[in-house]
Design an enzyme around this catalytic site. Structure first.
Site, short mmCIF file in Angstrom:
data_model
loop_
_atom_site.label_atom_id
_atom_site.label_comp_id
_atom_site.label_asym_id
_atom_site.label_seq_id
_atom_site.Cartn_x
_atom_site.Cartn_y
_atom_site.Cartn_z
N LYS A 116 3.85 -19.48 15.48
CA LYS A 116 2.61 -19.05 15.26
C LYS A 116 1.47 -20.40 15.12
O LYS A 116 0.34 -20.34 15.45
CB LYS A 116 2.62 -17.89 14.37
CG LYS A 116 3.28 -16.60 14.94
CD LYS A 116 2.95 -15.77 13.65
CE LYS A 116 3.39 -14.21 14.28
NZ LYS A 116 3.13 -13.25 13.20
N ASP A 170 -2.75 -9.53 14.51
CA ASP A 170 -2.01 -8.93 13.50
C ASP A 170 -2.96 -8.27 12.64
O ASP A 170 -3.00 -7.33 11.74
CB ASP A 170 -1.31 -10.10 12.61
CG ASP A 170 -0.04 -10.36 13.09
OD1 ASP A 170 0.49 -9.47 13.91
OD2 ASP A 170 0.70 -11.33 12.74
P1 NAP Z 1 7.10 -15.67 5.88
O1 NAP Z 1 6.06 -16.57 6.58
O2 NAP Z 1 8.29 -16.36 6.11
O3 NAP Z 1 6.96 -15.24 4.47
C1 NAP Z 1 7.76 -14.65 3.79
C2 NAP Z 1 7.12 -14.17 2.29
O4 NAP Z 1 8.35 -13.28 1.74
C3 NAP Z 1 6.84 -15.35 1.36
O5 NAP Z 1 6.05 -14.96 0.67
C4 NAP Z 1 8.22 -15.48 0.72
O6 NAP Z 1 8.02 -16.13 -0.81
C5 NAP Z 1 8.55 -14.01 0.24
N1 NAP Z 1 9.82 -13.88 -0.15
C6 NAP Z 1 11.08 -13.75 0.79
N2 NAP Z 1 12.06 -13.56 -0.09
C7 NAP Z 1 11.66 -13.35 -1.55
C8 NAP Z 1 12.44 -12.82 -2.44
N3 NAP Z 1 13.77 -12.62 -2.64
N4 NAP Z 1 11.59 -12.89 -3.71
C9 NAP Z 1 10.23 -12.78 -3.65
N5 NAP Z 1 9.48 -13.20 -2.44
C10 NAP Z 1 10.25 -13.43 -1.25
O7 NAP Z 1 7.33 -14.22 6.71
P2 NAP Z 1 6.12 -13.52 7.57
O8 NAP Z 1 5.79 -13.79 8.67
O9 NAP Z 1 5.07 -13.68 6.45
O10 NAP Z 1 6.89 -11.93 7.44
C11 NAP Z 1 6.95 -11.23 6.11
C12 NAP Z 1 7.48 -9.90 6.69
O11 NAP Z 1 6.58 -9.33 7.08
C13 NAP Z 1 8.65 -9.81 7.44
O12 NAP Z 1 9.68 -8.92 7.05
C14 NAP Z 1 8.17 -9.60 8.75
O13 NAP Z 1 9.30 -8.66 9.65
C15 NAP Z 1 7.10 -8.62 8.18
N6 NAP Z 1 6.15 -8.52 9.17
C16 NAP Z 1 5.54 -7.24 9.87
C17 NAP Z 1 4.51 -7.18 10.65
C18 NAP Z 1 4.09 -5.76 11.15
O14 NAP Z 1 3.40 -5.64 12.30
N7 NAP Z 1 4.61 -4.70 10.57
C19 NAP Z 1 4.09 -8.29 11.25
C20 NAP Z 1 4.41 -9.58 10.68
C21 NAP Z 1 5.53 -9.68 9.79
P3 NAP Z 1 7.96 -17.76 -1.01
O15 NAP Z 1 6.68 -18.19 -0.43
O16 NAP Z 1 8.04 -17.89 -2.37
O17 NAP Z 1 9.25 -18.15 -0.24
#
Ligand code: NAP
Length: 268
Positions: free
Chosen positions: A51, A87
């Site tokens: 992205k 988004d």
């Molecule tokens: P990302 O950039 O990899 O960010 C992941 C986030 O989760 C970070 O803040 C990370 O914290 C945190 N995290 C992961 N494991 C954790 C744990 N065990 N304890 C506490 N914090 C934890 O991913 P993203 O693109 O933002 O996506 C995040 C989620 O949103 C995914 O599940 C994705 O499928 C969902 N999503 C949904 C939509 C929708 O349209 N519904 C759109 C996009 C994404 P750290 O920074 O400390 O690693």
């Protein structure tokens, strides 16, 4: 999920267009992006981890994509590639349409500071919420997110706090909207059985929005229901961001109900 529900939308309008999934190793990103300039291609979606990396390969960015620093939709306009971020629209529209929630004057808590949290915080500031408090496991990443939106925040209080302060946080207990932007609870991940918060910490008067969409009912949503809170699951945003992309490619309204039905079938 996108191939299923985007194809359902294309078929609904009887368009002779195929939505294909192209696995793209990072080394091939530039060449793959170049293929999108062909006259037969309407555009593309882009997902993690491309992205941000795709930005220098595009010809133009929407204001929103430029300010978030991430593109999820590319549109091919006569060989020129334009980058958008749907988004933001998906998040706001899903709250309006599926939870009857307007964001203005809401006190919001965001869990997570990754890619989707950036789009969510941008949307919240744009919609003039009352305050935004971000909790992230890595406090440094939370602070980076907050400082990159300091100018957009203007007078709206925007703060990053350590994950360990969730248990005692007044911001959490007083919030109207609680959004999970972490991947905790995602199916097939190491945290698939976990919830970012237990029912005892979830404010019962808040709307709890889990952006994780697989499974449809996440552990977090189950805890929120136990607490007596209203809930919304991530399929709503997924489908609305997809509908916004569909409109950019085709000029037609995304058939949200058909897309949602198809997304649910794909999840099963
Ligand atoms: P990302 O950039 O990899 O960010 C992941 C986030 O989760 C970070 O803040 C990370 O914290 C945190 N995290 C992961 N494991 C954790 C744990 N065990 N304890 C506490 N914090 C934890 O991913 P993203 O693109 O933002 O996506 C995040 C989620 O949103 C995914 O599940 C994705 O499928 C969902 N999503 C949904 C939509 C929708 O349209 N519904 C759109 C996009 C994404 P750290 O920074 O400390 O690693």
């Amino acid at each position: 999920m996108s191939p299923a529900f985007q194809q359902a939308a294309l078929d609904y309008y009887g368009l002779d267009v195929r939505y294909e999934k192209w696995e793209t190793p990072e080394a091939e990103l530039a060449a793959t992006v170049d293929r999108l300039r062909a006259a037969s291609i309407l555009g593309a979606n882009v997902t993690i981890p491309c992205k941000e990396k795709i930005i220098p390969l595009l010809d133009e960015l929407s204001d929103t994509a430029a300010r978030i620093g991430a593109v999820n939709t590319v549109v091919n306009r006569n060989g020129r590639l334009m980058g958008f971020n749907t988004d933001v629209e998906g998040f706001v529209t899903s709250l309006h349409e599926d939870a009857d929630c307007r964001l203005r004057n809401r006190r919001v808590v965001v869990l997570g500071a990754g890619g989707v949290a950036r789009a969510v915080v941008f949307a919240l500031l744009n919609e003039e919420v009352t305050s935004v408090t971000v909790f992230n496991r890595s406090l440094e990443r939370g602070r980076r997110l907050v400082s990159s939106f300091a100018r957009s925040a203007g007078r709206i209080p925007l703060a990053a706090l350590p994950w360990t302060e969730l248990e005692t946080s007044a911001a959490l207990q007083d919030c109207d909207l609680l959004v999970n932007c972490t991947s905790i609870g995602m199916r097939y991940s190491a945290t698939e059985t976990e919830s970012p918060l237990g029912a005892d910490l979830i404010p019962k008067d808040a709307l709890v929005y889990d952006l994780v969409y697989n499974p449809e009912e996440t552990p977090f949503l189950r805890e929120a229901k136990k607490a007596g809170a209203e809930t919304l699951g991530g399929l709503s945003m997924l489908v609305h961001q997809g509908a916004a992309s569909f409109e950019l490619w085709t000029g037609k309204n995304g058939p949200v109900d058909i897309m949602l039905k198809s997304a649910r079938e794909a999840l099963r």
